[in-house]
Design a protein around this motif. Sequence first.
Motif, mmCIF file in Angstrom:
data_model
loop_
_atom_site.group_PDB
_atom_site.id
_atom_site.type_symbol
_atom_site.label_atom_id
_atom_site.label_comp_id
_atom_site.label_asym_id
_atom_site.label_seq_id
_atom_site.Cartn_x
_atom_site.Cartn_y
_atom_site.Cartn_z
ATOM 1 N N ALA A 303 0.826 -1.207 0.000
ATOM 2 C CA ALA A 303 0.000 0.000 0.000
ATOM 3 C C ALA A 303 0.863 1.260 0.000
ATOM 4 O O ALA A 303 0.559 2.237 -0.695
ATOM 5 N N THR A 304 1.946 1.238 0.775
ATOM 6 C CA THR A 304 2.847 2.400 0.808
ATOM 7 C C THR A 304 3.502 2.617 -0.543
ATOM 8 O O THR A 304 3.613 3.756 -1.025
ATOM 9 N N ALA A 305 3.941 1.519 -1.168
ATOM 10 C CA ALA A 305 4.551 1.632 -2.492
ATOM 11 C C ALA A 305 3.548 2.166 -3.512
ATOM 12 O O ALA A 305 3.892 2.994 -4.362
ATOM 13 N N MET A 306 2.305 1.723 -3.424
ATOM 14 C CA MET A 306 1.282 2.199 -4.358
ATOM 15 C C MET A 306 0.980 3.682 -4.147
ATOM 16 O O MET A 306 0.770 4.427 -5.103
ATOM 17 N N GLN A 307 0.979 4.115 -2.884
ATOM 18 C CA GLN A 307 0.767 5.531 -2.612
ATOM 19 C C GLN A 307 1.924 6.369 -3.150
ATOM 20 O O GLN A 307 1.723 7.459 -3.697
ATOM 21 N N ASP A 308 3.145 5.852 -2.974
ATOM 22 C CA ASP A 308 4.312 6.551 -3.528
ATOM 23 C C ASP A 308 4.182 6.677 -5.044
ATOM 24 O O ASP A 308 4.436 7.730 -5.625
ATOM 25 N N LEU A 309 3.801 5.564 -5.679
ATOM 26 C CA LEU A 309 3.662 5.571 -7.130
ATOM 27 C C LEU A 309 2.581 6.549 -7.572
ATOM 28 O O LEU A 309 2.748 7.272 -8.559
ATOM 29 N N LYS A 310 1.483 6.592 -6.829
ATOM 30 C CA LYS A 310 0.405 7.516 -7.165
ATOM 31 C C LYS A 310 0.884 8.962 -7.072
ATOM 32 O O LYS A 310 0.625 9.778 -7.968
#
Length: 536
Positions: A303-310
Motif C-alpha cells: 500500500a505504501t509503495a502504491m501511494q508513492d507511485l500515485k
Amino acid sequence: MDKSSAILIVDDYLLIRTHVRQVLAELGFLNVFQADNGKTAQDVMRKQQIDIVVGDWGMPVMSGIDLLKWMRSDHRYAHTPFMMLTAEANPASVRTALQAGVNAYMIKPFTVHSFASKFMSMLGVTLDSAPASPFARPAPARPAVPSAPSPAPAPAAVAPAAPALPPSNVIGLDQPIGERVKKCTVLIVDDIPTNIEVLAGVLKDEYAIKVAISGKKALEIAEAFHVDLILLDIMMPVMDGFEVCRQLKANPKTAHIPIIFLSARDGTEDVVSGLRLGAVDYVAKPADPTILKARLSAHLMLATAMQDLKRQNELLIENARLREDVERMTRHDLKSPIAVALHGSQFLLGSALNEAQEQQARMIEEAAEHALEMINRTLDVYKMEQGTYQPILQMFDLGTLLAKVAQQVQLAFTEKDVVIRFDAPQDVMCLGEPMLCYSLFNNALKNAVEASPGGAAVRMVVAPGYGNLHVMIDNPGEVPVELRERFFDKYASSEKIGGTGLGTYSIRLMAEVQGGSVSMDTGSGVTKLTITLPCP
C-alpha cells in the motif's frame, strides 16, 4: 574532516546554488564560493585554492564535465573531490562522468537528505538515517596535504558525527519503505474488547494503534483520522464487517485503505464475499501472531509503495503541465526579441549599405523569419503525433532551400571549424511544404555537425530517383550501439548535453507527414542520414 574546507558550487541556476549553500551551511561548511559556469569556476580556482567542487553538468560557456576534465589534468586539482549535479540519468552519462574522474553523481531534483548523504559519503562520513549513495565513491587523499603516519586501528572506530537534517517532502527519498511502514497506523475493529486487547498487544510495538468496538465508530475514525490499514471483524451487531467494508470502499476518502478481514467465519463463501467487497486478505481467528504480522507488513509495504507511485504519477503530470506552460511562455517570449531582430534588419535594408553589409542584413532577416516560423512549428509537431496535421504541399526548388540551410548552419558553427560541403543542384523540384522542409533539413544538418569532431567535413548530396528524391547527409563518427535501434524514437538521446531526444524524432515526423521517409546507416567511422521526399 575539516569544516573550513573551501567549497565551490558551480551551477548556472541561482536557486540551485542557494539551496546547496544552505545545505552545506547546515552541515557546518561555511567557506563556500559560487560560479555560474565552468569558465568562471576556472577563474575562481586559479585565484583561490578550492578543496571540494559541487558542479552542474549542463552549463553555458563551459560544462561541468569539461570543468572536471580540466581539473583532472591540472596537478593542483587532480585529486580534488568533485560532486556532479545533473538531470542526466542515463547510464551513458554516468559512465562518462566516472571515466572523467567524478567522485559522486547526484540526479536533479534532489532532497536535503539525499544531497547531504551523498556529499558526506564522498568525504568518507556516514550520515545518520541517510542511505549511502550507489554512485558515490570515497574521494582519494589529496597529495598536497601531508599527513602523519596512521596509528594502528582502534577497535570500534566511530565516523565523525554529522548534524541531523530536517526531513524532506520528496517521495521515498528520506527513509526506506520498511522504515516508513513501521510508522503506519492500524485500526482494529471488533465488538469484543478482549480481542482488541490481544491484537493491540501483538501489534503495538511496531505500529500506531486505533480501535473501534462497532462498525459505526470504525467509519467515523477512518473518516476523521489517517489510517493505513484496517483489521476488520465480520460478526458485529447493528453493522457487520461486510457492510463496514462496503461503506469504506464507497467513500473516496477511505476507499484506498487496505482491509484485512479477521473472523472466525472462515468458510469459502465468507472468504470469497470479503475479497469481492475489496478486502486485500482474509485471516481466520484465532490468528497466529507471527503470520498476522507478516501479512500486515506485506500489505502495508504494498500500500505504501502504491501511494508513492500515485504521488509520483501526480508529480509527473504536474511537471508535464509545467513543462507545457514553460514551453508556451518560451514560444511567446522568444517572439519579441526575434521580432526586434527582424524589424532591425529590415530597417537596415532600407538604408545605404555596401554590398557586404546588405548581404549580412538579409541573412539576419532570413534567420529571424525562419526562427519565428520554427517557433510556430513546435505546435505542429504535436499535431503530427496526433495525426491531425495537414501539410500544404507545393512545388519548390530543393537545391535553393538546402543552400540556405547549409549557409545558416555553417554560420552557426563557425567556432567548431566543421566544413559543410554541398554543391546545390540546378532545377531539382520537390513536392512538399517549404518551411517544414527547412526545419527538417536544418535539424538534420545541425545534428550531423554537432556529432562531428572539430576540423571535419559534413557532406550533403541530392540524388534524384523515380517519383522521389534522396538527400544524403554524411558525417564522421558513429552512432552509439545502444542508440541505433531507437535512433528515431521519441526521447532517444545519447551523451549530448542539453539534448532532448526530440531532434531525430521530429525529423522522422516531418518527413513522413509529407509522404517521405528517413533512414540511418552507421559504421566504419561514418554516419549517413538519408531523407526521401516525393518529387514530380
